[in-house]
Design a protein around this motif. Sequence first.
Motif, PDB file in Angstrom:
ATOM      1  N   UNK A  90      75.073  49.841  58.703  1.00 52.83           N
ATOM      2  CA  UNK A  90      76.682  49.320  58.962  1.00 52.83           C
ATOM      3  C   UNK A  90      77.403  49.507  60.281  1.00 52.83           C
ATOM      4  N   UNK A  91      76.723  49.587  61.426  1.00 51.57           N
ATOM      5  CA  UNK A  91      77.103  50.043  62.676  1.00 51.57           C
ATOM      6  C   UNK A  91      76.641  48.897  63.647  1.00 51.57           C
ATOM      7  N   UNK A  92      77.127  48.962  64.860  1.00 54.18           N
ATOM      8  CA  UNK A  92      76.804  47.802  65.770  1.00 54.18           C
ATOM      9  C   UNK A  92      75.284  47.893  66.114  1.00 54.18           C
ATOM     10  N   UNK A  93      74.940  49.288  66.678  1.00 56.06           N
ATOM     11  CA  UNK A  93      73.545  49.293  67.029  1.00 56.06           C
ATOM     12  C   UNK A  93      72.438  49.500  65.921  1.00 56.06           C
ATOM     13  N   UNK A  94      72.795  49.984  64.780  1.00 57.88           N
ATOM     14  CA  UNK A  94      71.960  49.973  63.605  1.00 57.88           C
ATOM     15  C   UNK A  94      71.825  48.309  63.332  1.00 57.88           C
ATOM     16  N   UNK A  95      72.553  47.841  63.192  1.00 57.14           N
ATOM     17  CA  UNK A  95      72.428  46.229  62.695  1.00 57.14           C
ATOM     18  C   UNK A  95      71.609  45.553  64.135  1.00 57.14           C
ATOM     19  N   UNK A  96      71.914  45.735  65.203  1.00 54.63           N
ATOM     20  CA  UNK A  96      71.145  45.056  66.177  1.00 54.63           C
ATOM     21  C   UNK A  96      69.612  45.427  65.994  1.00 54.63           C
ATOM     22  N   UNK A  97      69.404  46.710  65.701  1.00 50.79           N
ATOM     23  CA  UNK A  97      68.085  47.076  65.733  1.00 50.79           C
ATOM     24  C   UNK A  97      67.258  46.357  64.439  1.00 50.79           C
ATOM     25  N   UNK A  98      68.202  46.543  63.269  1.00 47.66           N
ATOM     26  CA  UNK A  98      67.515  46.062  62.234  1.00 47.66           C
ATOM     27  C   UNK A  98      67.387  44.523  61.948  1.00 47.66           C
ATOM     28  N   UNK A  99      68.103  43.697  62.734  1.00 46.10           N
ATOM     29  CA  UNK A  99      67.990  42.167  62.818  1.00 46.10           C
ATOM     30  C   UNK A  99      66.835  41.846  63.729  1.00 46.10           C
ATOM     31  N   UNK A 100      66.744  42.674  64.700  1.00 46.17           N
ATOM     32  CA  UNK A 100      65.609  42.349  65.885  1.00 46.17           C
ATOM     33  C   UNK A 100      64.185  42.397  65.174  1.00 46.17           C
ATOM     34  N   UNK A 101      64.012  43.130  63.774  1.00 45.75           N
ATOM     35  CA  UNK A 101      62.815  43.208  63.324  1.00 45.75           C
ATOM     36  C   UNK A 101      62.607  42.824  61.850  1.00 45.75           C
ATOM     37  N   UNK A 102      63.795  42.601  61.174  1.00 46.88           N
ATOM     38  CA  UNK A 102      63.554  42.485  59.663  1.00 46.88           C
ATOM     39  C   UNK A 102      63.013  41.160  59.312  1.00 46.88           C
ATOM     40  N   UNK A 103      61.962  41.210  58.502  1.00 44.57           N
ATOM     41  CA  UNK A 103      61.543  39.958  57.924  1.00 44.57           C
ATOM     42  C   UNK A 103      62.353  39.455  57.065  1.00 44.57           C
ATOM     43  N   UNK A 104      62.139  38.234  56.874  1.00 49.13           N
ATOM     44  CA  UNK A 104      62.902  37.163  55.661  1.00 49.13           C
ATOM     45  C   UNK A 104      62.333  37.843  54.289  1.00 49.13           C
TER      46      UNK A 104
END
Length: 182
Positions: A138-152
């Motif tokens: 729930x933070x900027x850096x964490x969301x950026x990293x999460x969305x860069x690799x998260x599978x559908x």
Amino acid sequence: MEKIPTIFERDGRFHVVDRPRADCAWVFDGEGVATEKLDGTNVRLTVRCGAIVRVEKRRNPNREQKARGIVDGWYVDAGPEDKWIMAAADGTDVSAWPDGEHSCEAIGPRVQGNPLGLDKHVCLPFNLSAPVYADVPRDFAGLRAFLATVDSVYSPGNLAEGLVFHHSDGRRAKIKRKDFGP
């Protein structure tokens, strides 16, 4: 149909910056559930007795309408010219859906470039089957990293477009992978 706000403020290039929007503070407080934002076309299906009785597509205001203060989109009837929307509606089993209007995302081989690599067209209702993610940062850096690799969740092996956070009181907020820029 109310536009869903992006959880962070944007810069001049329309990319998000590490400054949460005040109206989305609930997301950063850990409230709500994160679901997959699907990359398709927004539609609304009206269901009666397990059958689709109406198919509508979303229309957004044009530049002139925005200048007059019209900011939220609306639905209009889909027609024969909307063959991929109609194919998605036809490919959707609504036999167990409750009667009513259901906002959905139409996805499939001929919709938005088919980023999920699907073999058939289908409509996924936001209120009945939005794929859920647990333990989302729930933070900027964490969301950026999460969305860069998260599978559908809906189509493993393909990247998710983004997230929509749903609060129990009906509020929603979103973030897309592309919002972070290159």
